[in-house]
Design a protein around this motif. Sequence first.
Motif, short mmCIF file in Angstrom:
data_model
loop_
_atom_site.label_atom_id
_atom_site.label_comp_id
_atom_site.label_asym_id
_atom_site.label_seq_id
_atom_site.Cartn_x
_atom_site.Cartn_y
_atom_site.Cartn_z
N PHE A 1 -3.54 4.22 -6.07
CA PHE A 1 -3.12 3.35 -4.95
C PHE A 1 -1.61 3.66 -4.71
O PHE A 1 -0.72 3.48 -5.36
CB PHE A 1 -3.43 1.96 -5.12
CG PHE A 1 -4.77 1.51 -5.11
CD1 PHE A 1 -5.73 1.46 -4.17
CD2 PHE A 1 -5.35 1.27 -6.69
CE1 PHE A 1 -6.86 1.33 -4.47
CE2 PHE A 1 -6.58 1.04 -6.95
CZ PHE A 1 -7.46 1.08 -5.82
N ALA A 2 -1.65 4.25 -3.32
CA ALA A 2 -0.14 4.45 -2.87
C ALA A 2 0.58 3.27 -2.69
O ALA A 2 1.94 3.45 -2.63
CB ALA A 2 -0.30 5.44 -1.51
N THR A 3 0.30 2.14 -2.37
CA THR A 3 0.96 0.79 -2.35
C THR A 3 0.04 -0.23 -2.59
O THR A 3 -1.15 -0.18 -2.54
CB THR A 3 1.39 0.76 -0.99
OG1 THR A 3 2.02 -0.48 -0.84
CG2 THR A 3 0.32 0.57 0.04
N VAL A 4 0.74 -1.29 -3.26
CA VAL A 4 -0.04 -2.51 -3.65
C VAL A 4 0.95 -3.82 -3.07
O VAL A 4 2.16 -3.85 -3.59
CB VAL A 4 -0.42 -2.76 -5.01
CG1 VAL A 4 -0.78 -4.19 -5.49
CG2 VAL A 4 -1.13 -1.44 -5.70
N ARG A 5 0.19 -4.38 -2.34
CA ARG A 5 0.96 -5.54 -1.73
C ARG A 5 0.35 -6.92 -2.38
O ARG A 5 -0.58 -7.16 -1.97
CB ARG A 5 1.31 -5.48 -0.30
CG ARG A 5 2.25 -4.44 0.32
CD ARG A 5 3.61 -5.23 0.00
NE ARG A 5 4.40 -4.19 0.36
CZ ARG A 5 5.83 -4.36 0.08
NH1 ARG A 5 6.10 -5.71 0.04
NH2 ARG A 5 6.80 -3.44 0.29
#
Length: 209
Positions: A117-121
């Motif tokens: 995953f390129a980003t996790v918010r």
Amino acid sequence: MLLLDLDGVLVDTRPVMESAWHQVQKDHGLNVPFEMYERHLGRPFADIMDQLGLANAEVIHQTYSQASTAASHLARQFDGVAEVLHAFASADWRLGIVTSKPLNRAAPLLAQLGVPFATVRTPNGVGRGKPAPDPILLALIDLGADPADALYIGDMAVDQEAARRAGVPYVHAAWGYGAAGRPAPVVAESPKDLLRLMDTGPLLEGSLV
């Protein structure tokens, strides 16, 4: 770019949440049924406590978090989710997570999917939680992407509202926990239905089914 919610979209954590809430009821003497808690899924925990009119949100959250960790073995990936995510990754779609689950409980579930995953918010970061657009917008900033170049997959009305406020097209996961809001969004009936997005791209009209 594909942004996804976690609970109710990638992983079925309802048994975990129900077990944890029962522990909250027991430890804090609450008569609030799980079904009332479940209506507000997708919001940060403190916001759910506000919606339910419950004080001592931080103490309750400690109980809930510990009980969730203890019951984490009850979580199951939805059928076909890992294969679908790998298909998107192989097609060079960037994947990101926007969830209201705290990072310490989200990370093990995401690791089991075996997908980069390129980003996790999560709520551990800055900004307001859903239904505010902040976490989706922050994910876009992470990836240097415009709202029109992304899709958000969710399963609750707060997901749809957050996507609308962020200017990101929304797809409703019908296998999740909540009904779609208004106006009626694009609907995917199963994780494998999401593969049709590869052909249609981010600009969607009508239903996938």
